[in-house]
Design a protein around this motif. Structure first.
Motif, PDB file in Angstrom:
ATOM      1  N   ALA A 145     -30.718  11.820  48.003  1.00  0.00           N
ATOM      2  CA  ALA A 145     -30.756  12.896  47.098  1.00  0.00           C
ATOM      3  C   ALA A 145     -30.988  12.591  45.522  1.00  0.00           C
ATOM      4  O   ALA A 145     -31.443  13.318  45.009  1.00  0.00           O
ATOM      5  CB  ALA A 145     -29.145  13.599  47.268  1.00  0.00           C
ATOM      6  N   LEU A 146     -30.395  11.436  44.998  1.00  0.00           N
ATOM      7  CA  LEU A 146     -30.695  10.916  43.634  1.00  0.00           C
ATOM      8  C   LEU A 146     -31.873  10.226  43.389  1.00  0.00           C
ATOM      9  O   LEU A 146     -32.392   9.470  44.459  1.00  0.00           O
ATOM     10  CB  LEU A 146     -29.468  10.033  43.389  1.00  0.00           C
ATOM     11  CG  LEU A 146     -28.133  10.739  43.079  1.00  0.00           C
ATOM     12  CD1 LEU A 146     -26.922   9.841  42.964  1.00  0.00           C
ATOM     13  CD2 LEU A 146     -28.337  11.628  41.888  1.00  0.00           C
ATOM     14  N   ALA A 147     -32.416  10.229  42.263  1.00  0.00           N
ATOM     15  CA  ALA A 147     -33.885   9.721  41.918  1.00  0.00           C
ATOM     16  C   ALA A 147     -33.640   9.239  40.562  1.00  0.00           C
ATOM     17  O   ALA A 147     -32.819   9.470  39.874  1.00  0.00           O
ATOM     18  CB  ALA A 147     -35.039  10.676  41.921  1.00  0.00           C
ATOM     19  N   ALA A 148     -34.324   8.017  40.547  1.00  0.00           N
ATOM     20  CA  ALA A 148     -34.629   7.406  39.207  1.00  0.00           C
ATOM     21  C   ALA A 148     -35.891   8.309  38.691  1.00  0.00           C
ATOM     22  O   ALA A 148     -36.806   8.233  39.333  1.00  0.00           O
ATOM     23  CB  ALA A 148     -34.952   6.049  39.338  1.00  0.00           C
ATOM     24  N   VAL A 149     -35.606   8.724  37.516  1.00  0.00           N
ATOM     25  CA  VAL A 149     -36.727   9.675  37.141  1.00  0.00           C
ATOM     26  C   VAL A 149     -37.374   9.104  35.811  1.00  0.00           C
ATOM     27  O   VAL A 149     -36.486   8.395  34.975  1.00  0.00           O
ATOM     28  CB  VAL A 149     -35.963  11.043  36.660  1.00  0.00           C
ATOM     29  CG1 VAL A 149     -37.088  11.905  36.405  1.00  0.00           C
ATOM     30  CG2 VAL A 149     -35.393  11.784  38.109  1.00  0.00           C
ATOM     31  N   GLY A 150     -38.443   9.482  35.668  1.00  0.00           N
ATOM     32  CA  GLY A 150     -39.185   8.934  34.384  1.00  0.00           C
ATOM     33  C   GLY A 150     -39.210   7.543  34.349  1.00  0.00           C
ATOM     34  O   GLY A 150     -38.879   6.853  35.334  1.00  0.00           O
ATOM     35  N   ARG A 151     -39.586   6.887  33.120  1.00  0.00           N
ATOM     36  CA  ARG A 151     -39.650   5.647  32.840  1.00  0.00           C
ATOM     37  C   ARG A 151     -39.537   5.135  31.523  1.00  0.00           C
ATOM     38  O   ARG A 151     -39.463   6.090  30.739  1.00  0.00           O
ATOM     39  CB  ARG A 151     -41.244   5.020  33.483  1.00  0.00           C
ATOM     40  CG  ARG A 151     -42.230   5.302  32.690  1.00  0.00           C
ATOM     41  CD  ARG A 151     -43.397   4.503  32.743  1.00  0.00           C
ATOM     42  NE  ARG A 151     -44.310   4.885  31.601  1.00  0.00           N
ATOM     43  CZ  ARG A 151     -45.707   5.295  31.736  1.00  0.00           C
ATOM     44  NH1 ARG A 151     -46.004   5.472  33.005  1.00  0.00           N
ATOM     45  NH2 ARG A 151     -46.495   5.531  30.708  1.00  0.00           N
TER      46      ARG A 151
END
Lengths: 251, 615, 163
Positions: A145-151
């Motif tokens: 469900a969770l994401a690492a988003v962007g950079r």
């Protein structure tokens, strides 16, 4: 075939494929870390578990969590240089997560009483150190469900499209592995709210204590083909039921 | 075009094509590289086509739109063969005159020849122009001659001869040849290519991959783009040779999405090679099978790092991972993988064709062959230059580059991309090779070479690179993600006059931790711009901090604009001021309202009387 | 009507059909093709991409937001890209960006509320000899100056008249 190496001048045997951190921990040598969990994939994000490694002519400061052991390697876990770099990375983290006890304690141990840096410009989840333990745990449990988003300096942790996600079952595993306890979780007698979503709680059919969320139970039943009445009892009641069953067979 | 079954059939086909276009045949090569195209190169090409038709010359003159000739500054460029005459800054309206007076009349049009900005001399032939004369073009040799959309053009000039030679050798002997040539990776670190191949070849596996790194991310570098756009088959031939040597059956080209023309040229080259049997099963009857797939990058500088590139090719976030294991052992999809960059691959066919000894005779003891640089910034002759290793920076900047425009003084040259270093005037005699540059605190990198003049502020340059890198960091490591953001904030404090005496100490302490403790090369080299400018231009930092002064008059917070008595009251500045903060009567001295001025500098640009001062 | 609703499902199916199912390695290329079709990556397209390749929404969203080349919001009719590469920087690219920001009244990376213009910056397109460089709707304009950029943008915005 075992690998022989030295950690803080102590001769140590390890297996190929093992990493410095786990081998050191097994030897009772403690190396501080914020982003490591033995059951989850290694990421090497926090840069706190630094050690000095000498391999042949090559000497480097590196992270113990993701460095494979090699024959003849010499590891030093507590040099002045190592402590200095750990302290600097903790000072950076302290600016990002000023209220996180784990960061504060480690930083204080290393002599970082306060951070000379300003809080980062982008910090949507206060006190989050972006270690992705929550993302890794969520994926490991099959929820994704969770994401690492962007950079870069805009990296953050969140749900896709910034709105409640069907994939989240409200299990709270993200919070339980979070080193800074920065994920907001609120519980009432009947509900749990996390990541902007409110879940109904399953209550133990014998004692009434909250067991897990309805969504979590439904996910387990669906994916593991469990009976419909699975997990309607809390761990404590399950244990006491088991001991009663045990008592009944004792003659 | 039918499939070619073996080396003999390829030789026959090549012969047949050569007969169709003898070397003495007259040809016009219009540069259609990105630079010339933007200056109107395609319109010039079309004008030539129409004019040749109109004069009935289409059969006597070959007309080709070629890849980049390198001398982008003077585009659109038109080359005439066989003489090698170069016309520059050609406009479509010049074409009719060129056809009637030059092609038909044999007359040289003086005004279209290159004129040396210093001596004023005109040069007729391309190879007489200092920009070209001091170069040694191996990889770029064919760029001005062939139509990159024509495989036949490439074959006529001997293309795929290196492959034929390699297929006749034992794969281990091909590796040995590349090792003996002393070729080092052109992508940045300079690792010996042959050794890299050998390691990958030695790894036990049922499948191996070769990858061409065309994710040219260094701002200010465009040699890989120009090689692919101008001569795609050269890169492909290199990959074929490498794949044969290593034992790989599948290749990938990972190419920047910002390079649409290069993607198009490459896809076309692949289709042509497949049709001719130079890709696919049993290539030229050798039993060797290989094909190539093109993958577009998503726009992430960090994907130039090998493990991040592999992550991206696997459909994941481009986050580097700890090595070892190296890609040569566990790479794409867990299989042994060899990654080289475009220029490295493009050099391989030349080594095979001419031999390792011939190649190793060029360059220095530790750095063999040639290197392409993109010479840009404050330099007269902007463009792509290919030079033998060991040439000095001075020769590149002053002789090939023609020095600094506008009579300004040279301040620094930045090599190695955003994580390279800035070298000052006293280092201009350093030899350009892998090891010398590193010793001086810079690096070869992929070959960006940015010239800076006295109007460039080194604090601003450091801030620029840090801004780039903090944005391009993958965000994984605390030291790189948070460290670069804080480093950028510190340098910004200096540029904006907020720094204190302790700022430089903290800056240096933090830079050292970022360098020592980040996982990948992006982080460990990200501090080079700061560390190298501190090493050579510390006084500029100190002027900002101690005296609140930007010596180059760049940092906005430390400068202000004012109008002196040369002002004639022409009102041009007031009209162009975006803030409308310049006031004054017509024919009277104008005044800038300092409180509202945003220091954009437009008034200074538009003033014809040098009446705007900056302090 | 929300911008999300206007994507053509047949076109979405057509793009997906060009990519093999269940192969996550193809994600970046698939996202490029989706963006080529819709000019940005609508939420619905990302969800379908995830399903098609056997990935979670979180994985696809994480990838789509990692790469600078992907846009998750609708983009303007005209795209103005200012090159911020090193060569352009030392030749004054920052002033071009500031000029465009003033003229369009948006910051870099934003789209005007009427969806006419998107202002973007790029870290070098490898046309350094042309610096400072602005790309307007795919066409390269070299040796750009702030006033010339203003005129070019003005011409584009006058073309159809603002609605």
């Amino acid at each position: 075939m075992s690998i022989r190496l030295w950690i803080d001048d102590r001769e140590v045997l390890a297996e190929p494929g093992e990493r410095i951190l786990e081998v050191a921990q097994r030897q009772g040598i403690s190396i501080p870390t914020l982003c490591h969990h033995p059951a989850l994939p290694v990421l090497g994000a926090c840069r706190v578990c630094l050690v000095e490694v000498q391999q042949g002519k090559r000497r480097e400061i590196t992270t113990a969590c993701n460095t494979l052991v090699q024959e003849g390697m010499r590891v030093a876990t507590d040099t002045a240089e190592v402590r200095g770099h750990r302290a600097m990375n903790l000072e950076l983290l302290r600016a990002r997560a000023p209220e996180a006890p784990a960061v504060r304690e480690l930083a204080t141990q290393l002599g970082v009483a306060r951070s000379r840096f300003r809080p980062p410009a982008q910090n949507p989840l206060p006190n989050c150190i972006l270690c992705e333990l929550c993302v890794r745990a969520c994926a490991h449990l099959g929820h994704h469900a969770l994401a690492a988003v962007g950079r870069g300096d805009k990296k953050r942790i969140g749900l896709p499209h910034n709105r409640p996600a069907e994939a989240c079952v409200g299990c709270g595993s993200c919070l339980s592995v979070c080193p800074t306890r920065c994920i907001l979780l609120k519980e009432t007698a009947t509900t749990r709210t996390i990541w902007g979503q409110t879940f109904e709680l399953v209550r133990c059919k014998s004692c009434g204590a909250p067991v897990m969320t309805e969504a979590q139970r439904a996910h387990a039943i669906r994916t593991k083909q469990l009976p419909e009445d699975h997990d309607d009892t809390c761990e404590l009641c399950k244990q006491s039921a088991a001991s009663q069953r045990l008592a009944s067979v004792v003659w | 075009m039918a499939r070619i079954a073996n080396a003999a059939a390829l030789a026959a086909y090549r012969k047949q094509q050569r007969a169709l276009r003898p070397a003495e045949r007259k040809a016009i090569a219009v540069c259609a590289g990105t630079g010339c195209k933007a200056f109107g190169g395609l319109e010039v090409f079309e004008a030539f086509r129409a004019a040749l038709d109109a004069h009935g010359l289409a059969k006597t003159w070959d007309l080709r739109a070629t890849g980049c000739h390198g001398f982008c500054e003077r585009g659109p460029l038109v080359l005439f063969f066989p003489e090698g005459r170069l016309y520059q800054r050609v406009k479509p309206e010049d074409v009719e005159e060129i056809v009637t007076r030059t092609l038909l009349g044999g007359e040289v049009l003086e005004r279209l020849l290159y004129q040396d900005p210093v001596t004023g001399a005109r040069h007729e032939k391309e190879h007489d122009i200092p920009f070209y004369r001091h170069q040694r073009r191996l990889v770029l040799a064919q760029n001005g001659q062939i139509d990159p959309t024509s495989l036949d053009d490439y074959l006529v000039l001997g293309g795929y001869g290196g492959l034929v030679k390699a297929l006749g050798m034992d794969p281990a002997a091909v590796v040995a040849e590349v090792k003996r040539a002393g070729l080092r990776g052109r992508g940045g670190a300079g690792f010996p290519t042959g050794v890299k191949w050998e390691i990958c070849r030695a790894a036990q596996a049922d499948q191996r991959y070769v990858i061409c790194n065309a994710d040219e991310g260094d701002p200010g570098a465009f040699m890989d783009r120009s090689v692919i756009e101008g001569n795609p088959h050269l890169v492909l031939e290199g990959m074929l040779i490498g794949a044969y040597a290593i034992g790989a059956s599948q290749g990938h080209v990972y190419i920047r999405q910002e390079y649409p023309l290069a993607v198009e040229r490459l896809e076309l080259a692949l289709a042509q090679a497949r049709a001719l049997g130079l890709l696919g099963q049993d290539i030229l009857g050798s039993g060797f099978s290989f094909d190539v797939h093109v993958s577009r990058g998503g726009g992430a500088f960090v994907c130039g790092e090998e493990s991040a590139m592999i992550a991206s090719l696997e459909g994941r976030r481009g986050v580097p991972r700890r090595r070892p294991p190296y890609p040569a052992a566990q790479g794409l999809h867990g299989k042994p993988t060899n990654i080289n960059n475009v220029e490295t691959w493009a050099t391989v066919p030349i080594i095979l064709e001419k031999g390792a000894d011939w190649f190793a005779a060029i360059g220095t003891a530790g750095s063999k062959g040639t290197k392409i640089f993109s010479l840009v910034g404050k330099v007269n002759n902007t463009g792509l230059v290919e030079v033998p290793m060991g040439i000095t920076l001075r020769e590149i900047v002053e002789v090939i580059g023609g020095g600094i425009p506008g009579g300004k003084a040279f301040k620094a040259v930045q090599t190695g991309g955003p994580s390279g270093g800035c070298l000052p005037a006293e280092k201009l005699d350093v030899a350009v090779d892998f090891d010398s540059l590193v010793r001086e605190g810079a690096m070869m990198g992929s070959g960006g070479m940015i010239v800076m003049d006295e109007d460039t502020c080194m604090v601003d340059v450091a801030r620029y690179f840090l801004g780039f890198l903090k944005f391009e960091s993958c965000g994984n490591c605390t030291s790189c993600r948070d460290g670069l953001e804080q480093l950028h904030a510190l340098v910004t404090d200096i540029a904006e006059g907020r720094a204190t005496s302790g700022t430089l100490d903290l800056l240096e302490e933090l830079a050292e931790t970022i360098r020592a403790t980040s996982l990948c090369a992006l982080g460990t080299t990200a501090v080079n711009p700061v560390q190298s400018t501190l090493r050579y231009f510390r006084h500029e930092y100190e002027a900002h901090i101690r005296d609140g002064r930007c010596p180059a008059k760049v940092c906005k917070a430390l400068i202000h604009f004012s109008i002196n008595d040369k002002c004639t009251g022409c009102t041009l500045c007031a009209k162009n001021c975006p803030q409308k903060c310049i006031t004054g009567e017509r024919k009277a001295l104008h005044v800038i309202d300092q409180a509202r001025c945003i220091k954009c500098g437009i008034c200074r640009d538009v003033c014809k009387f040098a009446a705007v001062d900056v302090q | 009507m929300s911008a999300q609703a206007v994507i053509d499902p047949a076109e979405l199916d057509e793009v997906l059909a060009r990519h093999p199912q269940g192969q996550p390695a193809g994600l970046v290329n698939l996202l490029h093709d989706l963006q080529a079709a819709f000019r940005y990556l609508p939420e619905q397209a990302l969800e379908r991409a995830a399903e098609h390749l056997g990935l979670s929404s979180a994985e696809v969203y994480g990838v789509a937001t990692f790469y600078e080349g992907f846009h998750l919001k609708p983009r303007g009719e005209h795209i103005c890209t200012v090159c911020m590469g090193t060569a352009c920087h030392v030749r004054g690219a920052a002033r071009l960006l500031e000029q465009a920001e003033r003229d369009l009244a948006v910051r870099a990376g934003q789209t005007t509320p009427d969806l006419r213009f998107t202002l973007e910056q790029v870290n070098c397109v490898g046309a350094c000899a042309l610096g400072p460089l602005v790309i307007l709707d795919g066409k390269y304009h070299g040796s750009m100056a702030p006033d010339r950029l203003s005129r070019l943008l003005g011409k584009l915005s006058d073309k159809k008249g603002s609605k």
